[in-house]
Enzyme design. Structure first.
Site, PDB file in Angstrom:
ATOM      1  N   ARG A   1     -13.177 -26.803 -16.087  1.00  0.00           N
ATOM      2  CA  ARG A   1     -13.163 -26.396 -14.677  1.00  0.00           C
ATOM      3  C   ARG A   1     -14.599 -26.080 -14.323  1.00  0.00           C
ATOM      4  NH1 ARG A   1     -13.525 -24.734 -10.120  1.00  0.00           N
ATOM      5  NH2 ARG A   1     -11.907 -23.877  -8.812  1.00  0.00           N
TER       6      ARG A   1
ATOM      7  N   GLU B   1      -8.313 -29.734  -2.745  1.00  0.00           N
ATOM      8  CA  GLU B   1      -7.194 -30.256  -3.524  1.00  0.00           C
ATOM      9  C   GLU B   1      -6.971 -31.714  -3.145  1.00  0.00           C
ATOM     10  OE1 GLU B   1      -5.644 -28.568  -5.958  1.00  0.00           O
ATOM     11  OE2 GLU B   1      -6.955 -26.864  -5.568  1.00  0.00           O
TER      12      GLU B   1
ATOM     13  N   ARG C   1      -8.663 -23.443 -19.457  1.00  0.00           N
ATOM     14  CA  ARG C   1      -9.664 -24.487 -19.274  1.00  0.00           C
ATOM     15  C   ARG C   1     -11.041 -23.871 -19.524  1.00  0.00           C
ATOM     16  NH1 ARG C   1      -8.163 -26.361 -13.286  1.00  0.00           N
ATOM     17  NH2 ARG C   1      -8.255 -24.103 -13.135  1.00  0.00           N
TER      18      ARG C   1
END
Length: 173
Positions: free
Chosen positions: A51, A59, A93
């Site tokens: 990330r 998004e 992540r």
């Protein structure tokens, strides 16, 4: 004997903090999920889900979501990158600043291109806020939109809609 126990205790307490300290890893990008997430393959053939730190890209279903993903892919897909790792998020992540072979900060570049917001509430680097302000001023990328919606707000609204829809389906049954 007591000194050794004390030393071992302190070492065991500090070990996780030391391990989480910023470190660098080289890897090859094998997947770009969206404008701020990727998967890369380290030299030991271990996949690392990443990330991008300090930014929040639209998004996929948001305006400029696909454009952000495509741009990130154009910059780094199938290329060697360096991850400057600073920790992990709640989804486990790797949180990292990504650098290409020219040592350019890709996270910052996404903001400069108007394809990501500076994550000001988490970032300690003022360069991201400056880059966002300049992209807004120049109406670059998502800043062409009249009223772009921050991804965090978009996710909250989507979550609320999903809850309302579930509630309505439950009431009908």
């Amino acid at each position: 004997m007591k000194n050794i126990r004390t030393f071992i205790s302190i070492f065991l307490i500090l070990l996780p903090l030391w391990a989480q300290a910023q470190r660098e890893v080289k890897c090859r990008v094998v997947r770009v999920s969206d404008g701020d997430s990727l998967t890369c393959l380290a030299r030991n053939n271990k996949q690392i889900k990443v990330r991008l730190l300090d930014i929040d890209a639209p998004e996929r279903r948001q305006p400029f979501g696909n454009k952000a993903r495509q741009q990130l892919a154009q910059l780094i897909f199938k290329r060697e990158i360096t991850l400057r790792i600073s920790g992990y998020d709640r989804y486990n992540r790797t949180l990292a600043t990504v650098f290409n072979e020219k040592n350019e900060n890709i996270n910052l570049k996404m903001v400069q291109l108007g394809l990501a917001w500076a994550y000001n509430q988490y970032s300690e680097n003022p360069e991201y806020g400056k880059a966002e302000a300049l992209a807004k001023k120049r109406k670059i990328g998502l800043w062409r939109e009249t009223n772009p919606i921050e991804p965090s707000r978009y996710r909250r609204e989507l979550y609320k809609r999903n809850i309302q829809n579930k509630k309505q389906r439950t009431e009908k049954n």
